[in-house]
Write a protein that holds these residues in place. Structure first.
Motif: not given
Length: 147
Positions: A56-60, A88-96, A101-107
């Protein structure tokens, strides 16, 4: 379909709530079907494998966090996902997610692209871009009065 999830327990997903990833995701090639689950009261979602509870990946939505972010899909991706119109396009990025929490990153280098109407998805690796796999979600704030 009954799905065991990492964050939501056992849930029922209707066929129209399942997205098919023909090639899986990099590192998870056998995982072909995912549900996109909301995380209540947050801008985040869970891209949950329907096959394996732990995957399971946290995405935004990256445009909410990085307004200048750009994704240029190749003809191959447009064809594979059967994308005919931009809506039709939905775009998400996977988070680490990190602690704190404020050190979290996005791919930002490899967004997850979904054709919402056809229920098809792919993680699209943007080779040759300046985007990295670890962009900080939160830039450090400058303290008022700091020089």
């Amino acid at each position: 379909m009954k799905v065991q999830t990492k964050f939501h327990g056992d849930i029922e997903l209707a066929a129209e709530e399942i997205y098919h990833f023909e090639s899986g995701l990099p590192g998870f090639l056998e995982e072909k079907q995912f549900g996109l689950l909301t995380l209540d009261d947050t801008p985040f979602f869970v891209l949950q494998s329907t096959r394996t509870r732990e995957i399971a990946f946290i995405v935004t939505n990256p445009f909410d966090v990085f307004p200048d972010y750009e994704v240029k899909l190749t003809d191959e991706v447009l064809e594979l996902l059967q994308i005919e119109k931009e809506q039709d396009v939905l775009t998400f990025v996977i988070l680490t997610i990190s602690d704190p929490f404020n050190q979290s990153t996005a791919n930002l280098q490899a967004p997850v692209i979904i054709n919402g109407s056809k229920k098809l998805g792919k993680q699209f690796i943007m080779s040759g871009s300046d985007y990295r796999t670890k962009h900080k979600l939160f830039e450090p704030r400058i303290e008022q009065g700091a020089k």
